[in-house]
Motif scaffolding. Structure first.
Motif, PDB file in Angstrom:
ATOM      1  N   GLN A 151       0.843  -1.201   0.000  1.00 23.74           N
ATOM      2  CA  GLN A 151       0.000   0.000   0.000  1.00 23.74           C
ATOM      3  C   GLN A 151       0.869   1.239   0.000  1.00 23.74           C
ATOM      4  O   GLN A 151       2.019   1.216   0.445  1.00 23.74           O
ATOM      5  CB  GLN A 151      -0.925   0.020   1.210  1.00 23.74           C
ATOM      6  CG  GLN A 151      -0.211   0.313   2.523  1.00 23.74           C
ATOM      7  CD  GLN A 151      -1.179   0.398   3.679  1.00 23.74           C
ATOM      8  OE1 GLN A 151      -1.925  -0.522   3.922  1.00 23.74           O
ATOM      9  NE2 GLN A 151      -1.161   1.523   4.376  1.00 23.74           N
ATOM     10  N   THR A 188      -5.950  -4.257  -7.639  1.00 22.29           N
ATOM     11  CA  THR A 188      -5.756  -2.971  -6.961  1.00 22.29           C
ATOM     12  C   THR A 188      -7.075  -2.453  -6.411  1.00 22.29           C
ATOM     13  O   THR A 188      -8.148  -2.814  -6.889  1.00 22.29           O
ATOM     14  CB  THR A 188      -5.125  -1.925  -7.912  1.00 22.29           C
ATOM     15  OG1 THR A 188      -4.733  -0.789  -7.143  1.00 22.29           O
ATOM     16  CG2 THR A 188      -6.063  -1.505  -9.023  1.00 22.29           C
ATOM     17  N   ARG A 225       0.197   5.788   0.059  1.00 20.17           N
ATOM     18  CA  ARG A 225      -0.709   6.942   0.035  1.00 20.17           C
ATOM     19  C   ARG A 225      -0.237   7.917  -1.039  1.00 20.17           C
ATOM     20  O   ARG A 225       0.968   8.173  -1.183  1.00 20.17           O
ATOM     21  CB  ARG A 225      -0.681   7.640   1.394  1.00 20.17           C
ATOM     22  CG  ARG A 225      -1.612   8.814   1.485  1.00 20.17           C
ATOM     23  CD  ARG A 225      -2.834   8.456   2.278  1.00 20.17           C
ATOM     24  NE  ARG A 225      -3.653   9.653   2.479  1.00 20.17           N
ATOM     25  CZ  ARG A 225      -4.964   9.632   2.350  1.00 20.17           C
ATOM     26  NH1 ARG A 225      -5.565   8.512   2.059  1.00 20.17           N
ATOM     27  NH2 ARG A 225      -5.652  10.713   2.539  1.00 20.17           N
ATOM     28  N   ALA A 264      -0.846   0.422  -9.591  1.00 20.97           N
ATOM     29  CA  ALA A 264      -2.301   0.573  -9.449  1.00 20.97           C
ATOM     30  C   ALA A 264      -2.890   1.277 -10.664  1.00 20.97           C
ATOM     31  O   ALA A 264      -3.913   0.846 -11.217  1.00 20.97           O
ATOM     32  CB  ALA A 264      -2.622   1.356  -8.171  1.00 20.97           C
ATOM     33  N   THR A 306      -5.394   6.107  -0.454  1.00 20.44           N
ATOM     34  CA  THR A 306      -4.432   5.042  -0.180  1.00 20.44           C
ATOM     35  C   THR A 306      -4.667   3.974  -1.232  1.00 20.44           C
ATOM     36  O   THR A 306      -5.797   3.521  -1.425  1.00 20.44           O
ATOM     37  CB  THR A 306      -4.621   4.462   1.232  1.00 20.44           C
ATOM     38  OG1 THR A 306      -4.418   5.505   2.178  1.00 20.44           O
ATOM     39  CG2 THR A 306      -3.622   3.342   1.496  1.00 20.44           C
ATOM     40  N   HIS A 307      -3.610   3.592  -1.919  1.00 24.87           N
ATOM     41  CA  HIS A 307      -3.682   2.618  -3.010  1.00 24.87           C
ATOM     42  C   HIS A 307      -3.119   1.294  -2.519  1.00 24.87           C
ATOM     43  O   HIS A 307      -2.066   1.251  -1.884  1.00 24.87           O
ATOM     44  CB  HIS A 307      -2.880   3.126  -4.211  1.00 24.87           C
ATOM     45  CG  HIS A 307      -3.380   4.444  -4.706  1.00 24.87           C
ATOM     46  ND1 HIS A 307      -4.381   4.553  -5.638  1.00 24.87           N
ATOM     47  CD2 HIS A 307      -3.044   5.711  -4.358  1.00 24.87           C
ATOM     48  CE1 HIS A 307      -4.631   5.824  -5.854  1.00 24.87           C
ATOM     49  NE2 HIS A 307      -3.835   6.553  -5.086  1.00 24.87           N
ATOM     50  N   TYR A 308      -3.840   0.221  -2.824  1.00 26.74           N
ATOM     51  CA  TYR A 308      -3.421  -1.130  -2.474  1.00 26.74           C
ATOM     52  C   TYR A 308      -3.208  -1.897  -3.765  1.00 26.74           C
ATOM     53  O   TYR A 308      -4.029  -1.802  -4.690  1.00 26.74           O
ATOM     54  CB  TYR A 308      -4.497  -1.839  -1.657  1.00 26.74           C
ATOM     55  CG  TYR A 308      -4.743  -1.190  -0.318  1.00 26.74           C
ATOM     56  CD1 TYR A 308      -4.085  -1.647   0.814  1.00 26.74           C
ATOM     57  CD2 TYR A 308      -5.619  -0.120  -0.197  1.00 26.74           C
ATOM     58  CE1 TYR A 308      -4.302  -1.050   2.053  1.00 26.74           C
ATOM     59  CE2 TYR A 308      -5.842   0.489   1.027  1.00 26.74           C
ATOM     60  CZ  TYR A 308      -5.182   0.020   2.146  1.00 26.74           C
ATOM     61  OH  TYR A 308      -5.394   0.620   3.357  1.00 26.74           O
ATOM     62  N   TYR A 323       1.694   3.156  -6.665  1.00 26.82           N
ATOM     63  CA  TYR A 323       0.715   3.955  -7.410  1.00 26.82           C
ATOM     64  C   TYR A 323       0.806   3.685  -8.912  1.00 26.82           C
ATOM     65  O   TYR A 323      -0.221   3.531  -9.579  1.00 26.82           O
ATOM     66  CB  TYR A 323       0.869   5.459  -7.149  1.00 26.82           C
ATOM     67  CG  TYR A 323      -0.059   6.229  -8.053  1.00 26.82           C
ATOM     68  CD1 TYR A 323      -1.429   6.221  -7.819  1.00 26.82           C
ATOM     69  CD2 TYR A 323       0.411   6.878  -9.189  1.00 26.82           C
ATOM     70  CE1 TYR A 323      -2.303   6.875  -8.677  1.00 26.82           C
ATOM     71  CE2 TYR A 323      -0.453   7.537 -10.042  1.00 26.82           C
ATOM     72  CZ  TYR A 323      -1.815   7.521  -9.785  1.00 26.82           C
ATOM     73  OH  TYR A 323      -2.682   8.147 -10.644  1.00 26.82           O
ATOM     74  N   ASN A 375      -0.152   9.791  -5.058  1.00 26.22           N
ATOM     75  CA  ASN A 375      -0.022   9.432  -6.473  1.00 26.22           C
ATOM     76  C   ASN A 375       1.435   9.463  -6.943  1.00 26.22           C
ATOM     77  O   ASN A 375       1.735   9.911  -8.039  1.00 26.22           O
ATOM     78  CB  ASN A 375      -0.896  10.336  -7.343  1.00 26.22           C
ATOM     79  CG  ASN A 375      -0.559  11.808  -7.185  1.00 26.22           C
ATOM     80  OD1 ASN A 375       0.265  12.187  -6.358  1.00 26.22           O
ATOM     81  ND2 ASN A 375      -1.204  12.640  -7.979  1.00 26.22           N
ATOM     82  N   ARG A 428      -8.368   1.468  -4.385  1.00 25.48           N
ATOM     83  CA  ARG A 428      -7.990   2.726  -3.750  1.00 25.48           C
ATOM     84  C   ARG A 428      -9.037   3.004  -2.687  1.00 25.48           C
ATOM     85  O   ARG A 428     -10.220   2.743  -2.881  1.00 25.48           O
ATOM     86  CB  ARG A 428      -7.845   3.857  -4.750  1.00 25.48           C
ATOM     87  CG  ARG A 428      -9.098   4.268  -5.455  1.00 25.48           C
ATOM     88  CD  ARG A 428      -8.837   5.409  -6.419  1.00 25.48           C
ATOM     89  NE  ARG A 428     -10.125   5.940  -6.868  1.00 25.48           N
ATOM     90  CZ  ARG A 428     -10.282   7.097  -7.456  1.00 25.48           C
ATOM     91  NH1 ARG A 428      -9.239   7.868  -7.684  1.00 25.48           N
ATOM     92  NH2 ARG A 428     -11.470   7.510  -7.827  1.00 25.48           N
ATOM     93  N   ARG A 457      -5.727  -0.113 -13.331  1.00 19.30           N
ATOM     94  CA  ARG A 457      -6.962   0.655 -13.564  1.00 19.30           C
ATOM     95  C   ARG A 457      -7.098   1.050 -15.030  1.00 19.30           C
ATOM     96  O   ARG A 457      -8.203   1.002 -15.595  1.00 19.30           O
ATOM     97  CB  ARG A 457      -6.990   1.883 -12.661  1.00 19.30           C
ATOM     98  CG  ARG A 457      -7.178   1.509 -11.191  1.00 19.30           C
ATOM     99  CD  ARG A 457      -6.922   2.651 -10.245  1.00 19.30           C
ATOM    100  NE  ARG A 457      -7.698   3.830 -10.568  1.00 19.30           N
ATOM    101  CZ  ARG A 457      -7.324   5.058 -10.207  1.00 19.30           C
ATOM    102  NH1 ARG A 457      -6.207   5.273  -9.541  1.00 19.30           N
ATOM    103  NH2 ARG A 457      -8.084   6.093 -10.527  1.00 19.30           N
ATOM    104  N   ASP A 516      -6.574  10.824  -6.687  1.00 19.66           N
ATOM    105  CA  ASP A 516      -5.547   9.846  -6.319  1.00 19.66           C
ATOM    106  C   ASP A 516      -4.559  10.336  -5.264  1.00 19.66           C
ATOM    107  O   ASP A 516      -4.079   9.551  -4.445  1.00 19.66           O
ATOM    108  CB  ASP A 516      -4.784   9.366  -7.551  1.00 19.66           C
ATOM    109  CG  ASP A 516      -5.603   8.403  -8.391  1.00 19.66           C
ATOM    110  OD1 ASP A 516      -6.498   7.746  -7.838  1.00 19.66           O
ATOM    111  OD2 ASP A 516      -5.338   8.313  -9.599  1.00 19.66           O
TER     112      ASP A 516
END
Length: 75
Positions: free
Chosen positions: A5, A58, A7, A17, A45-47, A14, A9, A60, A21, A41
């Motif tokens: 993960q 992914t 946080r 992710a 928080t991106h996983y 990121y 962009n 977010r 997407r 973004d």
């Protein structure tokens, strides 16, 4: 599966992710990139889930969850 993960962009998580997407929502489903990459973004928080080092899923997270799963990993 290894889940990482981050946080905001910036950075590898990121970028991975965003690539998922782009593939799932923009390319496969025809979503307008301006809708998918909506300017939120930096606050999310991106996983990203990795299998054998390859990013395959992914999500977010902020007020909403917007998951994207690579086509080969959907059931």
């Amino acid at each position: 599966m290894d889940i990482k993960q981050a946080r905001g962009n910036q950075g590898k998580v990121y970028r991975d992710a965003a690539a998922i997407r782009q593939a799932v929502f923009v390319t496969e489903q025809g979503i307008d990139p301006k809708l998918e990459f909506d300017g939120e973004d930096a606050q999310m928080t991106h996983y990203v889930g990795y299998v054998a080092g390859k990013p395959v899923v992914t999500a977010r997270l902020n007020d909403q969850v917007a998951p994207a799963i690579s086509s080969g990993w959907r059931h």
